[in-house]
Design a protein around this motif. Structure first.
Motif, mmCIF file in Angstrom:
data_model
loop_
_atom_site.group_PDB
_atom_site.id
_atom_site.type_symbol
_atom_site.label_atom_id
_atom_site.label_comp_id
_atom_site.label_asym_id
_atom_site.label_seq_id
_atom_site.Cartn_x
_atom_site.Cartn_y
_atom_site.Cartn_z
ATOM 1 N N ALA A 1 0.846 -1.150 -0.060
ATOM 2 C CA ALA A 1 0.017 0.134 0.002
ATOM 3 C C ALA A 1 0.966 1.204 0.034
ATOM 4 O O ALA A 1 0.508 2.272 -0.698
ATOM 5 N N GLU A 2 2.078 1.333 0.944
ATOM 6 C CA GLU A 2 2.921 2.470 0.799
ATOM 7 C C GLU A 2 3.678 2.681 -0.602
ATOM 8 O O GLU A 2 4.051 3.681 -0.940
ATOM 9 N N LYS A 3 3.978 1.487 -1.205
ATOM 10 C CA LYS A 3 4.882 1.601 -2.359
ATOM 11 C C LYS A 3 3.833 2.018 -3.656
ATOM 12 O O LYS A 3 4.377 2.682 -4.521
ATOM 13 N N LYS A 4 2.709 1.283 -3.380
ATOM 14 C CA LYS A 4 2.070 1.338 -4.776
ATOM 15 C C LYS A 4 0.529 2.242 -4.541
ATOM 16 O O LYS A 4 -0.294 2.149 -5.518
ATOM 17 N N LYS A 5 0.640 3.038 -3.675
ATOM 18 C CA LYS A 5 -0.383 3.816 -3.231
ATOM 19 C C LYS A 5 -1.101 4.925 -4.662
ATOM 20 O O LYS A 5 -0.018 5.341 -5.234
ATOM 21 N N ALA A 6 -2.212 5.026 -4.676
ATOM 22 C CA ALA A 6 -2.667 5.925 -5.642
ATOM 23 C C ALA A 6 -2.630 7.216 -5.226
ATOM 24 O O ALA A 6 -2.198 7.665 -4.107
ATOM 25 N N GLN A 7 -2.368 8.279 -6.182
ATOM 26 C CA GLN A 7 -2.233 9.450 -5.965
ATOM 27 C C GLN A 7 -3.449 9.935 -5.255
ATOM 28 O O GLN A 7 -4.699 9.669 -5.525
ATOM 29 N N SER A 8 -3.238 10.660 -4.203
ATOM 30 C CA SER A 8 -4.486 11.159 -3.355
ATOM 31 C C SER A 8 -5.377 12.400 -4.008
ATOM 32 O O SER A 8 -5.146 13.081 -4.070
ATOM 33 N N SER A 9 -6.555 11.631 -4.364
ATOM 34 C CA SER A 9 -7.518 12.734 -4.465
ATOM 35 C C SER A 9 -8.672 12.818 -3.490
ATOM 36 O O SER A 9 -9.441 13.953 -3.599
ATOM 37 N N THR A 10 -8.502 12.365 -2.580
ATOM 38 C CA THR A 10 -9.349 12.579 -1.486
ATOM 39 C C THR A 10 -8.367 12.879 -0.179
ATOM 40 O O THR A 10 -7.875 11.907 0.428
ATOM 41 N N MET A 11 -8.376 14.173 0.260
ATOM 42 C CA MET A 11 -7.295 14.610 1.347
ATOM 43 C C MET A 11 -8.053 14.512 2.587
ATOM 44 O O MET A 11 -7.463 14.333 3.560
#
Length: 270
Positions: free
Chosen positions: A132-142
Motif C-alpha cells: 500500500a505504501e509503495k503502490k498507493k494511488a495519488q491522493s484525490s481525497t485529502m
C-alpha cells in the motif's frame, strides 16, 4: 478461573494496540499465550468486550463528528466543495465485513484464534502495508468529507481480510484507502469511525451467543479489563491517531515482522 492480573495485562495490550495497524486481536492472542491463559469461551468473549472499551475512546474523540452524522450537531465541512461524511458512507463501509463476518464468525472462532494463524496474519498484513505504501494511488481525497461512496465500499472490502486474526482491521482499511486514492490521514479517520458500529455489533452478537458460558464470578474480570482498555486507549488515542495519520505504513510492517520472528522463535524453542 481467570484473574484480575490477566484482565489488566490484556486490557493494557488492547488499549495500546487498538489504534495502530498491528492487530490488537493478534496481540491479545499472543499475550494470552504468554500468560498461559485458558483459551475458552469466557476469554474469547472477554476479548470482544475489552475491544469495545477501547472503541469507547474513539466515541469520545470523534463525538462531534458522530453526532453530526445523525444531524444532532452542526459541523463545518472540511471539504472545499462543502460535502460532508454521512451515514451512508459508514453503512457502505461496514456492509461487507458485517455480512461476511456474521456468516463465518463460527469458523473464525473455532479455527483461527491461535498463535500460528496470528503469526501468519502479522506477516501477510505487513506485506500488505508495504504494498500500500509503495503502490498507493495519488491522493484525490485529502480530507474525510471528500470520501466518495465508491471509496467507502472499497475500504469496506479491504476490511474483510481483517477477519483473519493478525491482519489488523485498521491496517487493512488504511491500506485499502490509500490504494483507492484516499490520503493516509483520511483513511485513518474513516477506519476509526467505521470501527465503532463494527465493534459494537460484533461484541453484542458474540455476547448474546455465548452469555450462557459466563457466570457472575466473571463480572469483575470483564469489568477490570473493560475499564483498563478504555483508560489506556483514551490516554493513547490522540497521539496514536496523529501517529498513524502521518507515519509510513512500512515502519509498522517492520514491527509486525519483528514480532512474528521473535514469537515464532519463542514457540519453536519452548
Amino acid at each position: 478461573m481467570h484473574t484480575i492480573f490477566e484482565a489488566i495485562i490484556i486490557g493494557i495490550v488492547e488499549g495500546l494496540t487498538e489504534f495502530l495497524p498491528v492487530s490488537s486481536t493478534g496481540h491479545m492472542i499472543l499475550a494470552q499465550s504468554l500468560l498461559n491463559t485458558e483459551n475458552d469461551q469466557v476469554m474469547k468473549t472477554f476479548d470482544f468486550v475489552i475491544q469495545l472499551g477501547a472503541i469507547m475512546a474513539v466515541v469520545i474523540i470523534y463525538w462531534k463528528r458522530i453526532l453530526s452524522l445523525f444531524g444532532l450537531v452542526k459541523r463545518k465541512s472540511e471539504s472545499r466543495t462543502g460535502k460532508k461524511l454521512n451515514l451512508l458512507h459508514i453503512l457502505i463501509g461496514i456492509l461487507p465485513a458485517g455480512v461476511i463476518g456474521l456468516k463465518f464468525s463460527h469458523v473464525v472462532d473455532e479455527k483461527l484464534f491461535n498463535t500460528t494463524t496470528v503469526l501468519v496474519g502479522l506477516v501477510l498484513g505487513g506485506i500488505l502495508l508495504i504494498i500500500a505504501e509503495k503502490k498507493k494511488a495519488q491522493s484525490s481525497t485529502m480530507v474525510l468529507d471528500d470520501l466518495t461512496y465508491r471509496q467507502a465500499f472499497f475500504i469496506g472490502l479491504w476490511q474483510l481480510v481483517s477477519i483473519w486474526p493478525g491482519f489488523s482491521r485498521s491496517g487493512s482499511t488504511i491500506a485499502g484507502g490509500m490504494l483507492s486514492g484516499v490520503s493516509r490521514a483520511a483513511s485513518a479517520d474513516f477506519t476509526f469511525i467505521m470501527a465503532i458500529p463494527i465493534m459494537f455489533g460484533a461484541s453484542g452478537v458474540y455476547f448474546l451467543k455465548n452469555y450462557d458460558a459466563l457466570s457472575s464470578t466473571d463480572l469483575p474480570f470483564f469489568a477490570v479489563g473493560f475499564i483498563v482498555a478504555f483508560i489506556v486507549a483514551l490516554l493513547a488515542v490522540v497521539s496514536f491517531i496523529k501517529f498513524v495519520q502521518n507515519m509510513k505504513l512500512t515502519y509498522f510492517a517492520y514491527y509486525r515482522f519483528a514480532v512474528a520472528i521473535v514469537f515464532g522463535l519463542y514457540m519453536f524453542l519452548k
